[in-house]
Design a protein around this motif. Structure first.
Motif, PDB file in Angstrom:
ATOM      1  N   ALA A   1       2.333   0.726   4.729  1.00  0.00           N
ATOM      2  CA  ALA A   1       3.037   1.390   3.630  1.00  0.00           C
ATOM      3  C   ALA A   1       4.392   0.707   3.443  1.00  0.00           C
ATOM      4  O   ALA A   1       4.873   0.007   4.336  1.00  0.00           O
ATOM      5  CB  ALA A   1       3.217   2.866   3.957  1.00  0.00           C
TER       6      ALA A   1
ATOM      7  N   GLU B   1      -0.345   0.798  -2.794  1.00  0.00           N
ATOM      8  CA  GLU B   1      -1.086   1.709  -1.921  1.00  0.00           C
ATOM      9  C   GLU B   1      -2.171   2.444  -2.698  1.00  0.00           C
ATOM     10  O   GLU B   1      -3.320   2.508  -2.280  1.00  0.00           O
ATOM     11  CB  GLU B   1      -0.150   2.737  -1.282  1.00  0.00           C
TER      12      GLU B   1
ATOM     13  N   ALA C   1       1.661  -4.267   0.704  1.00  0.00           N
ATOM     14  CA  ALA C   1       2.126  -2.899   0.472  1.00  0.00           C
ATOM     15  C   ALA C   1       3.536  -2.841  -0.101  1.00  0.00           C
ATOM     16  O   ALA C   1       3.950  -1.802  -0.591  1.00  0.00           O
ATOM     17  CB  ALA C   1       2.077  -2.104   1.760  1.00  0.00           C
TER      18      ALA C   1
END
Length: 177
Positions: free
Chosen positions: A93, A63, A57
């Motif tokens: 994330a 993402e 990520a």
């Protein structure tokens, strides 16, 4: 890919082989992203979760790439694993927040008629095909019937798990809600 199908999500080796066959690597950056899988087989809904490596990520824009690829891949997994009812994926994330997304068999089955209708309208509008309309099956599971049916599903899902909206009389495939 047809030969990699399996009747049970509980067969970890077969599921792993199918995931590999479908090609869960994200080729946009020409290097594979590491992932592991876990299976939810003790109670319904039976599920498959793909956990992307947390390092993944931190690559700019990954993402959206993961989500796009997984929304495209989930219907094929649901079709080719006989008792699979849900596909989930997780990743971190860039800010470290855990992200979990999912697609269920029920969602795909409900979307199929509109998806097929939009596909038929799109092909009639651009005249890129002979005008043959596709007919929506009762379930995405019906696409596991033959190699040709699997290919048709992959052609349909090549753009990801999309919903159909109408804007100014034109039909558009829009990203997931």
């Amino acid at each position: 890919m047809y030969d990699a199908r399996t009747p049970y999500v509980g067969d970890a080796t077969a599921v792993g082989n199918l995931v590999h066959e479908i090609g869960l690597w994200l080729s946009s950056m020409e290097l594979p992203y590491n992932y592991t899988i876990s299976l939810q087989t003790t109670s319904e809904p039976y599920g498959l979760t793909i956990h992307f490596d947390s390092v993944t990520a931190h690559v700019l824009g990954v993402e959206r790439d993961i989500d796009k690829r997984m929304y495209a891949t989930a219907p094929t997994l649901l079709a080719l694993i006989g008792n699979l009812e849900q596909v989930q994926w997780t990743y971190a994330a860039p800010d470290g927040t855990a992200v979990t997304r999912s697609v269920t068999l029920e969602e795909v089955d409900q979307a199929l008629p509109d998806w097929i209708e939009a596909r038929n309208l799109a092909y009639h509008q651009d005249n890129s095909e002979d005008g043959t309309d596709w007919i929506a099956p009762e379930s995405v599971k019906d696409y596991a019937a033959s190699p040709a049916a699997v290919q048709r599903l992959m052609n349909l899902t090549d753009y990801g798990f999309y919903v159909v909206t109408v804007e100014d009389g034109a039909y558009f495939f829009n990203p997931w809600p």
